[in-house]
Scaffold this motif. Structure first.
Motif, mmCIF file in Angstrom:
data_model
loop_
_atom_site.group_PDB
_atom_site.id
_atom_site.type_symbol
_atom_site.label_atom_id
_atom_site.label_comp_id
_atom_site.label_asym_id
_atom_site.label_seq_id
_atom_site.Cartn_x
_atom_site.Cartn_y
_atom_site.Cartn_z
ATOM 1 N N GLY A 1 -3.340 48.368 -52.994
ATOM 2 C CA GLY A 1 -2.396 49.471 -53.099
ATOM 3 C C GLY A 1 -1.061 48.965 -53.589
ATOM 4 O O GLY A 1 -0.896 47.771 -53.877
ATOM 5 N N VAL A 2 -0.083 49.860 -53.689
ATOM 6 C CA VAL A 2 1.237 49.484 -54.192
ATOM 7 C C VAL A 2 2.309 49.920 -53.208
ATOM 8 O O VAL A 2 2.116 50.840 -52.404
ATOM 9 N N LEU A 3 3.449 49.243 -53.300
ATOM 10 C CA LEU A 3 4.613 49.581 -52.491
ATOM 11 C C LEU A 3 5.841 49.549 -53.376
ATOM 12 O O LEU A 3 5.956 48.705 -54.260
ATOM 13 N N ALA A 4 6.764 50.485 -53.146
ATOM 14 C CA ALA A 4 8.031 50.495 -53.867
ATOM 15 C C ALA A 4 9.136 50.928 -52.926
ATOM 16 O O ALA A 4 8.878 51.600 -51.925
ATOM 17 N N PHE A 5 10.370 50.517 -53.232
ATOM 18 C CA PHE A 5 11.520 51.053 -52.511
ATOM 19 C C PHE A 5 12.412 51.759 -53.518
ATOM 20 O O PHE A 5 12.653 51.277 -54.618
ATOM 21 N N SER A 6 12.883 52.940 -53.118
ATOM 22 C CA SER A 6 13.568 53.794 -54.085
ATOM 23 C C SER A 6 14.264 54.938 -53.382
ATOM 24 O O SER A 6 13.821 55.401 -52.332
ATOM 25 N N SER A 7 15.361 55.432 -53.997
ATOM 26 C CA SER A 7 16.009 56.646 -53.485
ATOM 27 C C SER A 7 15.297 57.899 -53.967
ATOM 28 O O SER A 7 15.644 58.994 -53.552
ATOM 29 N N GLY A 8 14.309 57.757 -54.844
ATOM 30 C CA GLY A 8 13.542 58.936 -55.205
ATOM 31 C C GLY A 8 12.858 58.935 -56.549
ATOM 32 O O GLY A 8 11.696 59.301 -56.663
ATOM 33 N N ASN A 9 13.544 58.529 -57.622
ATOM 34 C CA ASN A 9 12.934 58.630 -58.943
ATOM 35 C C ASN A 9 11.890 57.541 -59.186
ATOM 36 O O ASN A 9 10.799 57.823 -59.682
ATOM 37 N N ALA B 1 0.353 55.295 -59.264
ATOM 38 C CA ALA B 1 -0.678 54.852 -58.325
ATOM 39 C C ALA B 1 -1.803 55.871 -58.232
ATOM 40 O O ALA B 1 -2.983 55.512 -58.196
ATOM 41 N N ARG B 2 -1.439 57.152 -58.179
ATOM 42 C CA ARG B 2 -2.464 58.195 -58.104
ATOM 43 C C ARG B 2 -3.354 58.165 -59.344
ATOM 44 O O ARG B 2 -4.582 58.331 -59.250
ATOM 45 N N LEU B 3 -2.758 57.953 -60.513
ATOM 46 C CA LEU B 3 -3.545 57.875 -61.748
ATOM 47 C C LEU B 3 -4.509 56.689 -61.731
ATOM 48 O O LEU B 3 -5.585 56.753 -62.330
ATOM 49 N N ARG B 4 -4.132 55.601 -61.018
ATOM 50 C CA ARG B 4 -4.997 54.443 -60.880
ATOM 51 C C ARG B 4 -5.945 54.554 -59.694
ATOM 52 O O ARG B 4 -6.786 53.692 -59.466
ATOM 53 N N GLY B 5 -5.789 55.617 -58.883
ATOM 54 C CA GLY B 5 -6.611 55.769 -57.697
ATOM 55 C C GLY B 5 -6.243 54.816 -56.587
ATOM 56 O O GLY B 5 -7.094 54.429 -55.775
ATOM 57 N N LEU B 6 -4.961 54.448 -56.508
ATOM 58 C CA LEU B 6 -4.483 53.495 -55.507
ATOM 59 C C LEU B 6 -3.586 54.174 -54.482
ATOM 60 O O LEU B 6 -2.813 55.083 -54.826
ATOM 61 N N PRO B 7 -3.632 53.749 -53.213
ATOM 62 C CA PRO B 7 -2.667 54.242 -52.238
ATOM 63 C C PRO B 7 -1.276 53.689 -52.530
ATOM 64 O O PRO B 7 -1.132 52.597 -53.086
ATOM 65 N N ALA B 8 -0.244 54.453 -52.170
ATOM 66 C CA ALA B 8 1.135 54.030 -52.402
ATOM 67 C C ALA B 8 1.957 54.241 -51.144
ATOM 68 O O ALA B 8 1.851 55.268 -50.479
ATOM 69 N N VAL B 9 2.772 53.244 -50.811
ATOM 70 C CA VAL B 9 3.745 53.331 -49.720
ATOM 71 C C VAL B 9 5.128 53.235 -50.356
ATOM 72 O O VAL B 9 5.391 52.303 -51.125
ATOM 73 N N ILE B 10 6.003 54.184 -50.050
ATOM 74 C CA ILE B 10 7.330 54.218 -50.655
ATOM 75 C C ILE B 10 8.391 54.153 -49.559
ATOM 76 O O ILE B 10 8.400 54.977 -48.634
ATOM 77 N N VAL B 11 9.274 53.169 -49.647
ATOM 78 C CA VAL B 11 10.391 53.022 -48.717
ATOM 79 C C VAL B 11 11.592 53.741 -49.322
ATOM 80 O O VAL B 11 12.090 53.371 -50.391
ATOM 81 N N MET B 12 12.055 54.805 -48.644
ATOM 82 C CA MET B 12 13.131 55.646 -49.170
ATOM 83 C C MET B 12 14.273 55.746 -48.172
ATOM 84 O O MET B 12 14.040 55.785 -46.956
ATOM 85 N N PRO B 13 15.523 55.816 -48.643
ATOM 86 C CA PRO B 13 16.638 56.034 -47.714
ATOM 87 C C PRO B 13 16.536 57.396 -47.045
ATOM 88 O O PRO B 13 16.112 58.378 -47.675
ATOM 89 N N ALA B 14 16.916 57.449 -45.795
ATOM 90 C CA ALA B 14 16.797 58.695 -45.035
ATOM 91 C C ALA B 14 17.659 59.804 -45.622
ATOM 92 O O ALA B 14 17.365 60.991 -45.420
ATOM 93 N N ASP B 15 18.729 59.449 -46.358
ATOM 94 C CA ASP B 15 19.611 60.461 -46.925
ATOM 95 C C ASP B 15 19.262 60.788 -48.373
ATOM 96 O O ASP B 15 20.041 61.438 -49.068
ATOM 97 N N ALA B 16 18.104 60.353 -48.854
ATOM 98 C CA ALA B 16 17.677 60.725 -50.209
ATOM 99 C C ALA B 16 17.516 62.238 -50.288
ATOM 100 O O ALA B 16 17.181 62.892 -49.290
#
Length: 323
Positions: A67-75, A84-99
């Protein structure tokens, strides 16, 4: 990083990314006192240029990746989630709470697991790296990754081609700049395809780490990570990979106010019929309201994203809808 890597990314993106339009309006030209063209990356998949770099990176991962992981405020979050969805992979995204709520909801709707953090007190890089190691996920960084930079550089290839179609081979190219992935990718592409075009970064007031870094010659950091409506491009500092490229190829950085961004958002809606978010409006704001700081000739600016909450967009229209 070189043009060959960007051309390879363009091949991977063929049939996946949209070729976004280069828009103009005589009303905007009149305000700026010159021709202004807007590269509408707000019309890209997931509403920002970030899908380019995300697919460029995710499409190269081995078949057995967990699977993949990214950190981002949103985009970047949405771009990676869709890739990830197009590759059929799970994704975990770390986002700021105020995004912005829209970005959090869109990321989850694309099938990603969203993990929030406090951007004022927590280190997103450390949190993301720890989660990636714990779960065995491939970390896709938002800008400091050669595959991501190459993907963003495909925007520069399009700018060069579209400008040439209009008979333009010399211009100032203004980029909305956070960590520098889009800027460095575009600068590399234009160095090879349109060398008479000069790239300049644009950032919000108080979060001008790249402008200060370009002025000093070494990487500077921002004293804070909150306090601007331009959440999409607030980063601690330019990237380790992106800054040397920007230092070599970019002119002095520009800075605009939040109010100028709101006005640019309203003008883009009224005159170009596009929706852009504050961080995606900084380049247009500089083109319109910092004309005295630019060289003569046409200006091409990126409208890098359009993922704005309705309340904030309404504010822009209420204040500047008669502009």
């Amino acid at each position: 990083m070189n043009i060959g890597e960007i051309e390879a990314a363009a091949q991977r993106l063929e049939g996946r990314a949209r070729r976004t339009p280069l828009l103009g309006s005589p009303f905007l030209d009149e305000i700026a006192g010159r021709q202004v063209l807007v590269k509408a990356e707000c019309l890209q998949h997931t509403g920002s240029f970030k899908f380019r770099g995300a697919w460029s990176a995710v499409s190269t991962l081995p078949e057995d990746i967990r699977g993949v992981l990214a950190f981002s405020s949103g985009n970047h979050a949405q771009g990676v989630a869709m890739a990830a969805r197009l590759r059929g992979l799970p994704a975990v995204i770390v986002m700021p709470a105020d995004a912005p709520r829209l970005k959090r909801e869109n990321t989850a709707a694309l099938g990603a697991e969203v993990v929030t953090y406090d951007r004022a007190t927590e280190d997103r890089d450390a949190l993301g790296e720890a989660l990636a190691a714990e779960r065995g996920l491939a970390l896709i960084r938002p800008f400091d990754d050669p595959r991501v930079i190459a993907g963003q550089g495909t925007c520069g290839l399009e700018i060069a081609g579209q400008a040439a179609d209009l008979g333009i081979d010399k211009a100032t190219v203004l980029t909305c700049c956070g960590g520098g992935g889009l800027t460095s990718g575009i600068a590399l592409a234009l160095e090879a395809r349109a060398p008479r075009m000069k790239v300049r970064t644009v950032e919000p007031e108080g979060f001008d780490d790249t402008a200060r870094s370009l002025a000093s010659g070494h990487i500077e950091t921002n004293p804070a990570m909150t306090g601007s409506i331009c959440d999409a491009i607030i980063t601690p500092s330019p990237g380790r990979l992106t800054f040397p490229i920007m230092k070599r190829l970019c002119g002095p950085g520009l800075v605009v106010s939040d109010e100028e961004c709101l006005r640019a958002m309203a003008l883009a809606f009224l005159r170009l019929k596009i929706v852009i978010e504050p961080g995606g409006a900084v380049a247009l704001a500089a083109a319109l309201f910092r004309s005295d700081d630019l060289d003569d000739g046409p200006v091409i600016c990126t409208a890098s994203g359009g993922n704005v909450d309705s309340e904030l967009f309404r504010t822009a229209l209420e204040r500047y809808g008669d502009a």
